[in-house]
Scaffold this motif. Structure first.
Motif, PDB file in Angstrom:
ATOM      1  N   ARG A  15       7.240   5.798  -7.714  1.00  0.00           N
ATOM      2  CA  ARG A  15       6.849   4.501  -7.153  1.00  0.00           C
ATOM      3  C   ARG A  15       7.860   3.417  -7.507  1.00  0.00           C
ATOM      4  N   ALA A  56       2.068   1.670  -3.555  1.00  0.00           N
ATOM      5  CA  ALA A  56       0.977   2.007  -4.473  1.00  0.00           C
ATOM      6  C   ALA A  56       0.518   3.449  -4.324  1.00  0.00           C
ATOM      7  N   HIS A  57       0.488   3.936  -3.081  1.00  0.00           N
ATOM      8  CA  HIS A  57      -0.042   5.278  -2.837  1.00  0.00           C
ATOM      9  C   HIS A  57       1.021   6.294  -2.468  1.00  0.00           C
ATOM     10  N   ARG A  76       0.831  -1.207   0.000  1.00  0.00           N
ATOM     11  CA  ARG A  76       0.000   0.000   0.000  1.00  0.00           C
ATOM     12  C   ARG A  76       0.868   1.261   0.000  1.00  0.00           C
TER      13      ARG A  76
END
Length: 633
Positions: free
Chosen positions: A421, A412-413, A409
């Protein structure tokens, strides 16, 4: 804030006059100058007491500008004599304690408060100071002298212990100019600078015989033996985790930060703020407005002319929000040639990026506007996880605990772009490796630790090995708190603070950093990591929430980061002729392989190959080295 120079004799009286060395730091203190030749009153044989210390001071008057507060300063019937650089922000509260203890003051200065506290409580006083400081205190009766430096090393203090002297100064160049120190470069520091742009990771400097007093320490010099004690630490970052709810942490963070800003506003001269448009500097500017809404604040901003790198939009939002008087500077790459020589001389040590020029011009603008004190956001990225590698360390710690979903997570964020990323995923992979494998991992990615242009024979002769450099600079951390603490006290922040000190003092401007107080850092280091980096990868999570209602929402929720950015490649190529004047200095550096270095530079300038940062560091190191040799005669 000021500048100091001191010479303490290991035996016999000091007959030299160090006025030339004191004049070399006149930019640090244009408002006053003073010297004192100090005789001891005890601690050594009576025949050995005369002229054992020479103390010099250049003053930048910030608190109590009255000449009575000039230095060197003496108290307690002249038992204690001091030169000091910095500010003690809680001097008002400490002064009250001293008065209760029976102390009588002759000035309104924080300098006298520091010296009174030392006279009353001795070494224990230092842990009670909230501020930035470097000092030399001679205790004439005890036949001893003490040197000390603030918790983060915001203020510099360099020293050289020679055969017959302990020489101390705010900057390196005056020590070199005494001719008492050989200009031998430290091999490990040389490689760390050329490879990573860092030159303040230990108490060693690039010059083998000159050291830094470590941050958060004091050391004692004994005139009888001529020995300097090992530095004693008065603060170490907290590592114990606190149990506190998130909402309570937000409230406490807000209160602590506003208290810090309020203390850092204490001044008898105008105070402004450096404003980049990012979260940290914007928080300081808006906190000032929150605390003193009727004050029209002067802000000083660098605006990049390079496409996609300007933060002017964000600067304008903050200035409009508080009704500031805005000052902006937009240097062009060609401007660098005009200022480069003085900037290198002022820094006293090489610096790893052209972005320093942006900071240099901001402080020049503050002085031109008649604002000798600025507040700056330095240090927030280190104590609040402002950079993506901290998030990678956090993700790696989650994976080690089997919390794979949390780590995924974060990736991803956590980035503000797909490229970020991917980079963070690579950093997370590196963070999972054993420390000894980091170098092999980077080589597998085509990223060698040692630059190709270094002289392999010189490296071997000086015992510089890739594994040692990787171990010092590419540390893997067990958790994010360890990462934050290491970059705050050892790796990146000390170099940034050193550069900011020189850039501000080049124009006699006192740069204050409200994020950097021991109690605020300890508070943040003790919080659960998810309070610093949210499950969605929001950095500075607790601080963003603490600034709700103080910052404009567009700034508070902003996720991208630029800062004082300068394209090293563009600035180098725009000033190619100016840099190539120094090819002779480059060729004179034994750490550089002559043929490989020339090929590397040609490849960069003619074919666009290689690293702009590496090219910048080649020239910075060579020019700096030539200047130091010139000073030493």
């Amino acid at each position: 804030m000021c500048g100091l120079f001191a010479s303490l004799s290991r035996s016999g009286p000091i007959r030299e006059d160090y006025q030339r060395q004191l004049d070399m730091i006149a930019h640090r203190g244009p408002d006053g100058a003073g010297i004192a030749r100090v005789d001891l009153a005890g601690g050594v044989a009576e025949t050995d007491r005369a002229g054992r210390a020479w103390l010099g001071h250049r003053r930048l008057s910030i608190i109590d500008p009255d000449p009575r507060a000039n230095q060197p300063m003496a108290v307690a019937d002249d038992r204690y004599v001091m030169v000091y650089n910095g500010e003690i922000y809680n001097y008002v509260e400490l002064r009250r304690e001293c008065v209760v203890a029976g102390w009588s003051f002759g000035t309104e200065s924080d300098s006298e408060v520091l010296l009174a506290c030392w006279a009353l409580w001795g070494e224990a006083a230092v842990a009670r100071f909230t501020g930035m400081f470097a000092f030399v205190i001679v205790d004439r009766e005890a036949g001893q002298a003490w040197i000390g430096r603030d918790a983060f090393g915001i203020k510099p203090l360099h020293y050289a212990l020679t055969d017959d002297r302990l020489i101390i100064c705010s900057e390196i160049a005056p020590i070199v100019s005494t001719g008492r120190v050989a200009i031998d470069v430290d091999p490990v520091q040389t490689v760390e600078f050329v490879r990573f742009g860092a030159s303040a990771t230990t108490d060693a400097t690039l010059i083998d015989g000159i050291r830094r007093l470590p941050a958060a320490t004091v050391a004692r010099f004994d005139f009888a033996t001529g020995e300097l004690s090992e530095p004693r630490r008065f603060w170490s970052a907290a590592t114990e985790r606190r149990k506190i709810g998130f909402s309570d942490a937000v409230v406490e963070c807000r209160e602590r930060f506003l208290t810090n800003v309020r203390l850092h506003l204490r001044s008898d001269v105008p105070v402004g703020a450096a404003l980049s448009g990012g979260l940290d500097s914007s928080a300081i500017v808006c906190a000032i407005h929150h605390l003193e809404p009727d004050v029209r604040l002067n802000t000083f901003s660098f605006i990049s002319a390079e496409p996609g790198q300007s933060e002017e939009k964000w600067v304008d939002i903050v200035n409009a929000h508080i009704g500031a008087t805005a000052h902006k500077v937009m240097p062009q790459p060609g401007d660098l040639a005009t200022d480069l020589d003085r900037m290198i001389a002022i820094q006293g040590e090489p610096f790893g990026s052209a972005s320093i020029y942006a900071q240099y011009r901001v402080f020049a603008m503050a002085r031109e506007a008649g604002v000798p004190v600025t507040l700056d956001g330095q240090g927030a990225d280190e104590i609040l996880a402002g950079y993506w590698p901290y998030v990678a360390t956090y993700g790696a710690s989650q994976l080690r605990r089997g919390r794979i979903d949390r780590a995924l997570r974060l990736i991803a964020h956590g980035g503000d772009s797909m490229a970020t990323r991917f980079r963070m995923a690579a950093q997370l992979g590196q963070a999972l490796l054993p420390a000894g494998a980091v170098g092999r991992y980077r080589r597998a990615l085509g990223r060698s630790i040692l630059p190709e242009f270094l002289n392999s024979e010189w490296l071997a002769a000086n015992g510089v090995h890739e594994a040692a450099i990787a171990g010092a600079m590419l540390t893997n951390y067990r958790d994010m708190a360890s990462h934050l603490i290491d970059t705050t006290v050892r790796t990146s922040l000390p170099t940034l603070l050193r550069i900011a000190d020189r850039s501000s003092m080049a124009f006699s401007v006192e740069s204050r950093v409200p994020f950097l107080t021991p109690d605020f850092a300890d508070f943040l280091f003790s919080l659960p990591p998810e309070y610093i980096v949210s499950p969605r990868g929001d950095r500075k999570h607790v601080f963003r929430e603490a600034m709700r209602g103080i910052l404009p929402e567009a700034i508070r929720t902003r996720r991208d980061k630029i800062g004082f950015f300068a394209d090293d490649g563009l600035w180098l190529r725009s000033n190619r002729a100016s840099f190539e004047q120094h090819l002779g200095a480059v060729a004179a550096i034994p750490a550089f392989d002559g043929e490989r270095t020339r090929a590397y530079l040609r490849g960069f300038f003619d074919e666009g190959r290689g690293s702009a940062q590496q090219v910048w560091r080649i020239f910075m190191f060579a020019i700096w080295s030539a200047k130091m040799k010139g000073l030493a005669g």
